[in-house]
Design a protein around this motif. Structure first.
Motif, mmCIF file in Angstrom:
data_model
loop_
_atom_site.group_PDB
_atom_site.id
_atom_site.type_symbol
_atom_site.label_atom_id
_atom_site.label_comp_id
_atom_site.label_asym_id
_atom_site.label_seq_id
_atom_site.Cartn_x
_atom_site.Cartn_y
_atom_site.Cartn_z
ATOM 1 N N GLY A 259 0.795 -1.244 0.093
ATOM 2 C CA GLY A 259 0.217 -0.187 -0.259
ATOM 3 C C GLY A 259 0.716 1.289 -0.112
ATOM 4 O O GLY A 259 0.282 2.502 0.154
ATOM 5 N N ARG A 260 1.974 1.227 -0.236
ATOM 6 C CA ARG A 260 3.037 2.475 -0.197
ATOM 7 C C ARG A 260 3.642 2.461 -1.693
ATOM 8 O O ARG A 260 3.673 1.734 -2.280
ATOM 9 C CB ARG A 260 3.761 2.186 1.080
ATOM 10 N N GLN A 261 4.142 3.514 -1.655
ATOM 11 C CA GLN A 261 4.934 3.991 -3.003
ATOM 12 C C GLN A 261 6.152 3.126 -3.267
ATOM 13 O O GLN A 261 6.942 3.099 -2.230
ATOM 14 C CB GLN A 261 5.367 5.355 -3.165
ATOM 15 N N THR A 262 6.264 2.509 -4.476
ATOM 16 C CA THR A 262 7.605 1.937 -4.536
ATOM 17 C C THR A 262 8.520 2.675 -5.259
ATOM 18 O O THR A 262 9.919 2.125 -5.373
ATOM 19 C CB THR A 262 7.134 0.557 -5.303
ATOM 20 N N LYS A 263 8.035 3.583 -5.799
ATOM 21 C CA LYS A 263 9.170 4.628 -6.570
ATOM 22 C C LYS A 263 8.949 6.082 -5.893
ATOM 23 O O LYS A 263 7.856 6.730 -5.738
ATOM 24 C CB LYS A 263 8.756 4.663 -8.094
ATOM 25 N N PRO A 264 9.956 6.865 -5.746
ATOM 26 C CA PRO A 264 9.485 8.256 -5.280
ATOM 27 C C PRO A 264 9.065 9.163 -6.214
ATOM 28 O O PRO A 264 8.545 10.375 -5.893
ATOM 29 C CB PRO A 264 11.199 8.530 -4.659
ATOM 30 N N VAL A 265 9.503 8.787 -7.446
ATOM 31 C CA VAL A 265 9.026 9.693 -8.650
ATOM 32 C C VAL A 265 7.376 9.446 -8.733
ATOM 33 O O VAL A 265 6.933 8.614 -8.606
ATOM 34 C CB VAL A 265 9.913 9.581 -9.594
ATOM 35 N N THR A 266 7.077 10.424 -9.201
ATOM 36 C CA THR A 266 5.542 10.468 -9.752
ATOM 37 C C THR A 266 5.145 10.859 -11.182
ATOM 38 O O THR A 266 6.184 11.260 -11.758
ATOM 39 C CB THR A 266 4.642 11.491 -8.818
ATOM 40 N N ILE A 267 4.200 10.564 -11.525
ATOM 41 C CA ILE A 267 3.643 10.842 -12.957
ATOM 42 C C ILE A 267 2.905 12.107 -12.967
ATOM 43 O O ILE A 267 1.982 11.984 -12.309
ATOM 44 C CB ILE A 267 3.075 9.905 -13.837
ATOM 45 N N ASP A 268 3.210 13.108 -13.666
ATOM 46 C CA ASP A 268 2.537 14.147 -13.701
ATOM 47 C C ASP A 268 2.049 14.347 -14.922
ATOM 48 O O ASP A 268 2.551 14.411 -16.017
ATOM 49 C CB ASP A 268 3.314 15.412 -13.345
ATOM 50 N N TRP A 269 0.739 14.684 -14.982
ATOM 51 C CA TRP A 269 -0.097 14.964 -16.132
ATOM 52 C C TRP A 269 -0.555 16.471 -16.075
ATOM 53 O O TRP A 269 -0.444 17.232 -15.105
ATOM 54 C CB TRP A 269 -1.634 14.302 -16.430
ATOM 55 N N PRO A 270 -0.576 17.292 -17.021
ATOM 56 C CA PRO A 270 -1.201 18.454 -17.138
ATOM 57 C C PRO A 270 -2.475 18.604 -16.844
ATOM 58 O O PRO A 270 -2.833 19.764 -16.106
ATOM 59 C CB PRO A 270 -0.974 19.182 -18.610
ATOM 60 N N SER A 271 -3.360 17.830 -16.740
ATOM 61 C CA SER A 271 -4.698 17.734 -16.018
ATOM 62 C C SER A 271 -5.009 16.260 -15.799
ATOM 63 O O SER A 271 -4.451 15.336 -15.940
ATOM 64 C CB SER A 271 -5.605 18.281 -17.014
ATOM 65 N N PRO A 272 -6.198 16.221 -14.787
ATOM 66 C CA PRO A 272 -6.270 14.828 -14.479
ATOM 67 C C PRO A 272 -6.942 13.916 -15.740
ATOM 68 O O PRO A 272 -7.765 14.337 -16.601
ATOM 69 C CB PRO A 272 -7.477 15.038 -13.578
ATOM 70 N N PRO A 273 -6.357 12.554 -15.711
ATOM 71 C CA PRO A 273 -6.581 12.047 -16.970
ATOM 72 C C PRO A 273 -7.957 11.485 -17.086
ATOM 73 O O PRO A 273 -8.579 11.184 -15.922
ATOM 74 C CB PRO A 273 -5.503 10.635 -17.184
ATOM 75 N N ASP A 274 -8.675 11.314 -18.114
ATOM 76 C CA ASP A 274 -9.984 10.809 -18.020
ATOM 77 C C ASP A 274 -10.091 9.103 -17.870
ATOM 78 O O ASP A 274 -10.696 8.689 -17.201
ATOM 79 C CB ASP A 274 -10.820 10.928 -19.381
#
Length: 1031
Positions: A259-274
């Motif tokens: 239940g925790r993050q396995t990678k410190p990086v995140t994926i960033d989108w310019p807006s919430p994806p549909d």
């Protein structure tokens, strides 16, 4: 990099509204809002990619929300009217509603092969005794209902007990991670992990995403209207057996089974994806119109007639499918819809139902519907397919764009069966990556890779400047092509390079916080998001190594530390010292040693192209010739690196056998006045002529004669017989300087030069030196060859005669004395040969030689008549006298020469004769001596001799002789008498012992009267004879 081909239409003109898609094998199932199911046969190789094969009208009264396939029971699973229903294929009858899952909102299917203990398998107690485990196909169906979850299980097609449990919330999306863990999405912000075995849930914990004010979207046309009144669909997708992607607002988090993050990086989108979907290793997301900036990297295909052609436009006005690499969490491709060139701003559509196939490298499907209702009614919806390029093409493109870290990450996700040349590509890309690391100053990392990859050392050394690499040095712009990379990589645009630099400076959470930092202006968040989106699109990888790759190729990042060169050389030492013993070990295995380096072609005789063409394979697989080239490259580079940075270490390297190329370093050594190291190097390479010439030149720097000559003498003393001509040539100037010191060249205990050649050479310089050399051989080396002894005697003779001719009597006497001593004390020369060379006036030498030949009388004649040296004549006799040999009368011979001269010119020698008689009378025959004396000699003159003669027991000897003679005659007569006596045995003769007839028995005769008895009675009768009382 664009890993996918441009989208193409699979199905167009679909009039009903699709609500669910499923791809299974070659079938495409489309569920509609009217509850109908359309079945198409899909073939991506045919011109008409899909063909309608069946239609199930009214399969449900309500829209079909979700479709799935359960292989164990070969059934299609349809979710409609909040209840899942199984339809057997291909008949679709009879349907089986899963009533326990009433109120269903979503479902997830997972199939796996599990090894189950036989006791757990149906079949009774007899099955328990079977050894091992049983592979069992297990399919699990998890149905998320209102505040509960229902679990259906099939083992090898047999339904198992249905389980269910209460949940705190209603799951709207569910995905399996593995056979035991399921991830639920309750809402777009709430997620939980569910354990099937424990029937427990665990909330997913993620950082709070940065908030973006609604005012930021006020200027985005059409965006607000699309989602009004509808609850956003949660974004959740499975990445692997241990990871899933969850979407919160415009950020994606990769979580694990805890239940925790396995990678410190995140994926960033310019807006919430549909919507989001996953095709390993890429994440697909649908983004609304007007939210995605126009990419600058060319990874998109925009319609030529669209509004994007206007230079002032910076956002894509149509919906976008964005492809993100799960390995780097960065965007790799942007696909606007519709992608056709005829599209216009009026033809904007909505895209949804992003659906992937369970097969590896399968295409992804989506539904595009025109936004305009009139157009949608007339044209209908279309189903698009996005196909992935081949793995090889993707990796090649990453390499072409210098994204080596991304290429390696992608390779790690592939199985060998998908890419047969995986290992070869990995080695190639790792080498290119190491080159880029080297250029950025990560020398240790680069060298570690070079060592692990068993790369050709010529290429590694070529990365260094000419003062270390010599002619192997390659300009930095050609490094990549040298290692097999594309030759045009330096043509990357400056924009990409600048973006890489920005990324390297603003990497991590700090940069994200700065980019998302809120502003008083309502447009600021949008601009921040746009800037971030532009950067993310421009950057095709996330790791710093990847950024470094691009920066290294651009050649613009030239800020180096002052000590970069020293650090690079330190790393080179580590590489070379690692390679050196390993190459030596490989050479030793084929019986090649560094001491044989002079027997192989020099490195300078091989072109750089040939050296760079040496294979990158383990040392054990190289040929002996290739191993020698490796050894030459390694030792030469090590030598030059020492020369540049650590000259003090050169001596140790030069003194040991090595493979260094002399031509590469000799000029530098001369320039630095490293003459001792250069001489060691010449010696190791058997280039003795250069070493000796250098030593001859260096003598000018010394004033003391010993300091001048000792280095050359020491060097020459170590040269073996194969370099005899070089020794002769280089020693001549030393003889000119000091013949005494030069002679030491030929008295080495380490090597043995051909003695005959050395003798000839020294005789040409000076016979005295040659004489000294032969004396050294005889005295020190134990030479016993007649050839050398004859040669020494001849040299003595010639030197004597030459000195007499020059009038050097002292010199002649000295040498003549040596000659006499030599021929008188040794037996290993041939006297007859030497005698033929003597001149008439060398009487003493002739006398010695005549004595050696056994001609003692002639030798004594020379002593007596020519030399008139009676003492030496007498000494000669004493030396050879032998009482039992032929020379026992040698004194008598000398006396005859005195008293009966053979030379008419001889003087009166009576006095020497009388002296000889008085001193050696015991060795002279008395009678012959008296006969030799002349009549005028009185008894008084020879009185001592006469007294000695009279004392000799001559008379007694005659008496003893006659007595022995008479005794012998007496014994002979007695023997004859005894042999004449005999006995006669007749038939009537009786044995005196047993008184029986003798007959023909063996008899014994007894002395002295001749009694005859039986042989067996002899002992008893003999005792009677000895005992008179018994007779």
């Amino acid at each position: 990099m664009a890993p996918f081909y441009p989208p193409n239409t699979v199905l167009s003109g679909f009039k009903e509204r699709p609500e669910a898609l499923l791809v299974q094998g070659d079938k495409l199932y489309v569920g509609t809002a009217t509850g109908s199911l359309f079945i198409y046969e899909y073939n991506e190789l045919s011109e008409n990619r899909s063909t309608l094969v069946d239609t199930k009208k009214g399969l449900s009264r309500r829209p079909i929300d979700q479709l799935g396939y359960i292989k164990d029971v070969n059934s299609l699973l349809s979710l409609s009217e909040s209840i899942p229903t199984l339809y057997p294929l291909p008949s679709f009858t009879p349907p089986t509603p899963l009533t326990r899952a009433k109120g269903a909102l979503t479902f997830a299917i997972h199939s796996s092969v599990n090894n189950i203990d036989p006791s757990d398998v149906q079949g009774g107690a007899n099955a328990v005794n079977r050894a091992g485990t049983v592979p069992t196909m297990m399919t699990q169906l998890v149905v998320g209902c209102r505040r509960k979850v229902v679990i259906y299980t099939w083992k090898d097609g047999e339904a198992q007990e249905i389980r269910e449990t209460i949940l705190p919330h209603s799951p709207r999306v569910a995905v399996f991670l593995d056979s035991d863990n399921v991830c639920f999405a309750y809402s777009s912000t709430e997620y939980a992990l569910f354990s099937i075995s424990k029937l427990t849930t665990l909330d997913v914990i993620t950082p709070i995403p940065a908030s973006i004010s609604m005012g930021a979207f006020s200027g985005l046309s059409g965006y607000m209207t699309l989602g009004l009144g509808a609850k956003a669909k949660p974004g959740l997708v499975r990445l692997s057996d241990t990871e899933a992607l969850i979407v919160k607002d415009n950020q994606g988090f990769i979580i694990g089974t805890d239940g925790r993050q396995t990678k410190p990086v995140t994926i960033d989108w310019p807006s919430p994806p549909d919507e989001v979907a996953f095709v390993n290793p890429y994440i697909f997301s649908i983004l609304p119109p007007g939210t995605v900036p126009v990419p600058e990297n060319g990874d998109t295909s925009l319609p030529s007639g669209s509004a994007l052609a206007a230079p002032q436009s910076s956002l894509i006005p149509s919906p976008v499918v964005q492809v993100i690499s799960s390995l780097t969490t960065q965007s790799v491709q942007t696909l606007p819809f519709p992608p056709t060139s005829s599209a216009s701003s009026a033809a904007i559509c909505t895209i949804r139902l992003l659906t992937s196939s369970p097969a590896a490298k399968a295409p992804i499907f989506l539904v595009a519907t025109p936004s305009d209702r009139t157009v949608a009614t007339s044209e209908g919806s279309s189903i698009w397919q996005i196909r992935m390029k081949s793995w090889g093409d993707q990796i090649d493109e990453l390499v072409q764009r210098c994204l080596y870290s991304d290429a390696l990450s992608l390779l790690d996700t592939l199985d060998q069966a998908l890419l047969p040349d995986k290992d070869q590509r990995r080695t190639h890309i790792r080498a290119l990556h190491a080159v880029s690391q080297f250029r950025l100053g990560k020398f240790d990392d680069a060298i570690n890779s070079f060592i692990e990859l068993d790369l050709n050392p010529a290429k590694v050394v070529a990365l260094y400047p000419e003062r270390i690499a010599g002619r192997l040095s390659v300009p930095p712009d050609d490094w990549i092509s040298l290692f097999g990379g594309p030759a045009n990589q330096q043509l990357l645009t400056s924009k990409n390079d600048d973006a890489m630099s920005i990324r390297s400076q603003h990497e991590g959470n700090e940069s994200k916080e700065k980019l998302l930092e809120s502003s008083p202006s309502p447009a600021t968040p949008v601009r921040a998001a746009v800037r971030r989106g532009t950067a993310l699109v421009a950057l095709l990888s996330s790791s710093k190594d990847k950024d470094d790759d691009a920066v290294s190729i651009s050649g613009k990042r030239k800020v180096k530390h002052v000590d970069d060169f020293s650090r690079s050389v330190d790393s080179l030492w580590r590489y070379l010292t690692d390679r050196r013993p390993k190459v030596a070990g490989a050479l030793a295995a084929v019986h090649i040693a560094p001491a044989q380096s002079h027997q192989w072609p020099f490195l300078s005789e091989t072109s750089t192209e040939e050296l760079f063409a040496l294979p990158n394979i383990p040392l054990a697989l190289l040929t002996p010739g290739q191993l020698v080239r490796f050894a030459q490259i390694v030792d030469t580079a090590l030598f030059k690196s020492y020369l540049v940075t650590q000259p003090a270490l050169l001596g140790a390297l030069c003194r040991l056998a090595n493979w260094c190329e002399v031509s590469e370093v000799e000029e530098e050594l001369r320039a630095r006045k490293k003459f001792a190291e250069l001489i060691y190097l010449y010696n190791g390479k058997k280039i003795h002529a250069k070493a000796l010439n250098l030593l001859q030149q260096l003598r000018e720097m010394e004033t003391d004669i010993t300091d001048k000559l000792d280095p050359s003498i020491s060097y020459l003393r170590k040269l073996g017989p194969e370099y005899i001509n070089q020794v002769f040539e280089s020693s001549r100037w030393i003889f000119e300087e000091d013949r005494h010191m030069a002679f030491e060249i030929f008295t080495s205990d380490d090597v043995e030069l051909p003695r005959t050649q050395v003798t000839d050479y020294l005789e040409k310089i000076d016979p005295a030196i040659s004489t000294r050399y032969i004396e050294y051989l005889i005295d020190e080396k134990g030479e016993e060859s007649p050839a050398f002894h004859d040669r020494l005697a001849e040299l003595y003779l010639n030197m004597t005669l030459s000195a007499r001719k020059r009038g050097e009597e002292a010199k002649a006497f000295e040498v003549y004395s040596k000659l006499l001593h030599f021929i008188d004390t040794t037996d290993h020369y041939r006297p007859d040969r030497l005698y033929g060379l003597l001149s008439e006036n060398l009487y003493e030498a002739r006398a010695v030689l005549l004595g050696r030949m056994g001609r003692h009388e002639h030798a004594l004649e020379l002593y007596v008549y020519k030399l008139k040296n009676y003492a030496k004549a007498e000494e000669y006799c004493k030396r050879i006298y032998n009482t039992n040999g032929v020379s026992r009368s040698i004194f008598l011979t000398l006396l005859k020469l005195y008293l009966r001269p053979t030379d008419k010119a001889a003087p009166n020698l009576l006095q020497p004769a009388l002296d000889l008689i008085s001193r050696h009378s015991p060795r002279l025959d008395s009678v012959e001596t008296l006969q030799l004396l002349p009549p005028l000699v009185t008894a008084h003159d020879v009185r001592p001799f006469l007294q000695e003669a009279l004392r000799a027991p001559i008379f007694d000897s005659h008496v003893v002789r006659d007595i022995h003679k008479a005794r012998n005659e007496q014994v002979a007569r007695k023997l004859m008498l005894l042999e004449s006596r005999r006995v006669r045995v007749t038939d009537s003769r009786i044995c005196p012992q047993c008184h029986k007839r003798l007959g023909s028995s063996v008899i014994a005769v007894h002395a002295p009267r001749g009694e005859v008895t039986h042989y067996q009675c002899r002992d008893a009768f003999a005792r009677r004879l000895l005992d008179p009382t018994r007779i």
